[in-house]
Write a protein that holds these residues in place. Structure first.
Motif, PDB file in Angstrom:
ATOM      1  N   ARG A 117      19.681  32.218 -11.360  1.00 22.80           N
ATOM      2  CA  ARG A 117      19.451  30.634 -11.455  1.00 22.80           C
ATOM      3  C   ARG A 117      18.712  30.248 -10.159  1.00 22.80           C
ATOM      4  NH1 ARG A 117      19.420  28.380 -16.074  1.00 22.80           N
ATOM      5  NH2 ARG A 117      20.591  26.439 -15.591  1.00 22.80           N
ATOM      6  N   GLY A 118      18.627  30.812  -9.347  1.00 20.90           N
ATOM      7  CA  GLY A 118      18.072  30.364  -7.842  1.00 20.90           C
ATOM      8  C   GLY A 118      18.929  29.732  -7.002  1.00 20.90           C
ATOM      9  N   HIS A 119      20.276  29.831  -7.001  1.00 17.77           N
ATOM     10  CA  HIS A 119      21.183  29.308  -6.089  1.00 17.77           C
ATOM     11  C   HIS A 119      21.440  30.644  -5.044  1.00 17.77           C
ATOM     12  CE1 HIS A 119      22.585  27.639 -10.109  1.00 17.77           C
ATOM     13  NE2 HIS A 119      22.382  26.549  -9.242  1.00 17.77           N
ATOM     14  N   PHE A 120      21.711  30.392  -3.732  1.00 14.35           N
ATOM     15  CA  PHE A 120      21.825  31.204  -2.924  1.00 14.35           C
ATOM     16  C   PHE A 120      23.279  31.507  -2.641  1.00 14.35           C
ATOM     17  CE2 PHE A 120      22.092  32.425   1.760  1.00 14.35           C
ATOM     18  CZ  PHE A 120      21.124  33.669   1.453  1.00 14.35           C
ATOM     19  N   GLY A 166      22.535  37.902 -15.025  1.00 11.94           N
ATOM     20  CA  GLY A 166      23.062  37.095 -14.034  1.00 11.94           C
ATOM     21  C   GLY A 166      24.468  36.781 -14.217  1.00 11.94           C
ATOM     22  N   ALA A 167      25.345  37.558 -15.125  1.00 11.45           N
ATOM     23  CA  ALA A 167      26.485  37.245 -15.518  1.00 11.45           C
ATOM     24  C   ALA A 167      27.502  37.978 -14.880  1.00 11.45           C
ATOM     25  CB  ALA A 167      26.743  37.267 -17.131  1.00 11.45           C
ATOM     26  N   THR A 168      27.165  39.069 -14.051  1.00 15.79           N
ATOM     27  CA  THR A 168      27.766  39.703 -13.260  1.00 15.79           C
ATOM     28  C   THR A 168      27.454  39.831 -11.820  1.00 15.79           C
ATOM     29  OG1 THR A 168      28.495  41.416 -15.118  1.00 15.79           O
ATOM     30  CG2 THR A 168      29.008  42.091 -13.079  1.00 15.79           C
ATOM     31  N   MET A 169      28.212  39.692 -10.967  1.00 11.37           N
ATOM     32  CA  MET A 169      28.167  39.564  -9.516  1.00 11.37           C
ATOM     33  C   MET A 169      28.787  41.000  -8.925  1.00 11.37           C
ATOM     34  SD  MET A 169      29.322  36.806  -6.777  1.00 11.37           S
ATOM     35  CE  MET A 169      29.384  37.224  -4.863  1.00 11.37           C
ATOM     36  N   TYR A 170      28.176  41.423  -8.337  1.00 11.93           N
ATOM     37  CA  TYR A 170      28.543  42.534  -7.435  1.00 11.93           C
ATOM     38  C   TYR A 170      28.912  42.261  -5.972  1.00 11.93           C
ATOM     39  CZ  TYR A 170      27.130  45.210 -11.481  1.00 11.93           C
ATOM     40  OH  TYR A 170      26.855  45.486 -12.915  1.00 11.93           O
ATOM     41  N   PHE A 171      30.052  42.817  -5.189  1.00 11.09           N
ATOM     42  CA  PHE A 171      30.259  42.355  -3.943  1.00 11.09           C
ATOM     43  C   PHE A 171      31.132  43.316  -3.357  1.00 11.09           C
ATOM     44  CE2 PHE A 171      33.247  40.315  -6.502  1.00 11.09           C
ATOM     45  CZ  PHE A 171      34.329  40.329  -5.496  1.00 11.09           C
ATOM     46  N   SER A 172      30.992  43.181  -2.075  1.00 15.44           N
ATOM     47  CA  SER A 172      32.148  44.296  -1.336  1.00 15.44           C
ATOM     48  C   SER A 172      32.721  43.674  -0.080  1.00 15.44           C
ATOM     49  CB  SER A 172      31.465  45.469  -1.006  1.00 15.44           C
ATOM     50  OG  SER A 172      30.449  45.331   0.032  1.00 15.44           O
ATOM     51  N   ASP A 173      33.480  44.327   0.332  1.00 17.45           N
ATOM     52  CA  ASP A 173      34.285  44.119   1.668  1.00 17.45           C
ATOM     53  C   ASP A 173      34.099  45.410   2.345  1.00 17.45           C
ATOM     54  OD1 ASP A 173      35.539  43.552   4.135  1.00 17.45           O
ATOM     55  OD2 ASP A 173      37.358  43.023   3.053  1.00 17.45           O
ATOM     56  N   ASP A 185      29.674  32.530 -13.238  1.00 13.46           N
ATOM     57  CA  ASP A 185      29.063  31.376 -14.075  1.00 13.46           C
ATOM     58  C   ASP A 185      28.111  30.777 -12.807  1.00 13.46           C
ATOM     59  OD1 ASP A 185      28.288  29.024 -14.892  1.00 13.46           O
ATOM     60  OD2 ASP A 185      30.175  28.494 -15.273  1.00 13.46           O
ATOM     61  N   ALA A 186      26.670  30.824 -12.909  1.00 11.74           N
ATOM     62  CA  ALA A 186      25.946  30.361 -11.626  1.00 11.74           C
ATOM     63  C   ALA A 186      26.105  28.752 -11.657  1.00 11.74           C
ATOM     64  CB  ALA A 186      24.553  30.850 -11.924  1.00 11.74           C
ATOM     65  N   ASP A 187      25.813  28.123 -12.850  1.00 10.57           N
ATOM     66  CA  ASP A 187      25.838  26.672 -12.931  1.00 10.57           C
ATOM     67  C   ASP A 187      27.288  26.148 -12.264  1.00 10.57           C
ATOM     68  OD1 ASP A 187      23.256  26.685 -13.702  1.00 10.57           O
ATOM     69  OD2 ASP A 187      23.815  26.869 -15.796  1.00 10.57           O
ATOM     70  N   PRO A 280      12.487  41.332 -10.126  1.00  5.50           N
ATOM     71  CA  PRO A 280      11.932  40.028  -9.168  1.00  5.50           C
ATOM     72  C   PRO A 280      13.167  39.426  -8.626  1.00  5.50           C
ATOM     73  CG  PRO A 280      10.556  40.258 -10.943  1.00  5.50           C
ATOM     74  CD  PRO A 280      11.676  41.089 -11.354  1.00  5.50           C
ATOM     75  N   ASP A 281      13.427  39.116  -7.422  1.00  2.00           N
ATOM     76  CA  ASP A 281      14.559  38.079  -6.948  1.00  2.00           C
ATOM     77  C   ASP A 281      14.137  36.714  -7.344  1.00  2.00           C
ATOM     78  OD1 ASP A 281      16.078  39.574  -5.495  1.00  2.00           O
ATOM     79  OD2 ASP A 281      14.894  40.122  -4.095  1.00  2.00           O
ATOM     80  N   THR A 282      14.837  36.011  -7.856  1.00  2.00           N
ATOM     81  CA  THR A 282      14.667  34.299  -8.180  1.00  2.00           C
ATOM     82  C   THR A 282      14.320  33.617  -7.064  1.00  2.00           C
ATOM     83  OG1 THR A 282      15.710  34.649 -10.347  1.00  2.00           O
ATOM     84  CG2 THR A 282      15.425  32.523  -9.508  1.00  2.00           C
TER      85      THR A 282
END
Length: 291
Positions: A117-120, A166-173, A185-187, A280-282
């Motif tokens: 959605r263009g949020h960082f 965009g409904a799933t975020m991946y991340f790590s520690d 939920d981006a918004d 493409p990155d938003t």
């Protein structure tokens, strides 16, 4: 799936990270964190162009306006349209946007990426000597400012990327040696259903990117592997690099069918993965008004 690995650029640096492809300008960009320098390179050039920064930059993103959003140690800042050129390093003039954890000297900005959605979205990491995992994950937007995401504390936040929808975020520690995922939920800057995605046996997860098939590519620091995971978390492809510490993969080229990986030593490597394309990155939406 398997493919070849070849050296794309033999540039030396203290640490090449945050690799991104700049659409339109046809450049690869990355940051040398300890040297407080941004680099830009076009295929065929013998050496990259450099932009000096006033502090370490753990992450950055391109904006809709053409500007750059840069994550310094404790600040997110805007910079004018980057136009590197020549051999002499240019000083990048920055405009502060928002301070990050100003009362916490033990953390600094680490990995980040725009959501669909263009949020960082970015994380922080602990500085040397702090034994506890006190890093956090945030979302920044022009409309809502800085919002903390309700995710587990991290020692070194990384591997931030998003599913094609965009409904799933991946991340790590990196301290936990596993990749997690969650509903996103981006918004609303809301997360839910945090769950394991992949376990790493002998390496630390670092930068990651998602391809057009929804597969996650993760650079494993310490083992030298680039691993492709299916959307279900199954290892479906591995590439061994000639360095122990790859940092972040990125898709580029006009068709987003070129895959490069940056390394801690500064080199860039080209990965052969026939038939695979990126998304493409938003760009960061820096045109939205602050509420």
């Amino acid at each position: 799936m398997a493919g070849g690995v070849r050296l794309a650029l033999a540039h030396r640096a203290l640490l090449a990270d945050g690799l991104l492809w700049q659409h339109g300008a046809d450049r690869w960009w990355w940051t040398d964190v300890p040297a407080a320098t941004l680099y830009a390179w076009q295929d065929g050039q013998r050496a990259p162009a450099a932009c000096r920064l006033p502090d370490r930059a753990g992450t950055f993103a391109f904006c809709r306006s053409g500007r750059l959003l840069v994550g310094l140690a404790k600040w997110l800042c805007f910079a004018g349209p980057p136009a590197p050129g020549g051999r002499a390093a240019r000083q990048l003039a920055l405009q502060p946007a928002v301070v990050v954890d100003p009362a916490e000297p033990r953390t600094r900005v680490a990995d980040g990426r725009t959501d669909r959605r263009g949020h960082f979205v970015f994380g922080t990491r602990i500085e040397a000597g702090e034994p506890r995992a006190i890093g956090s994950f945030y979302q920044y937007s022009q409309a809502h400012g800085l919002r903390r995401l309700a995710l587990p504390a991290a020692a070194v936040a990384g591997s931030i990327c998003f599913s094609p929808d965009g409904a799933t975020m991946y991340f790590s520690d990196a301290g936990e040696r596993r990749i997690l995922c969650c509903d996103y939920d981006a918004d609303g800057a809301q997360v839910a259903n945090v769950r394991p995605f992949a376990e790493l046996a002998d390496a630390m997860p670092h930068g990651a990117v998602v391809d057009s098939e929804g597969c996650v590519w993760n650079a494993e620091r310490g083992s030298g592997w680039l691993v492709r995971y299916s959307p279900e978390g199954e290892r479906i492809g591995t590439w061994r690099l000639p360095v122990a510490d790859p940092t972040r993969p990125a898709f580029g080229g006009a068709a987003l069918d070129r895959l490069l990986v940056a390394s801690a030593g500064g080199q860039l490597f080209h990965i052969t993965a026939p038939g695979v394309r990126g998304i493409p990155d938003t760009p960061f939406d820096d045109n939205a008004s602050i509420r």
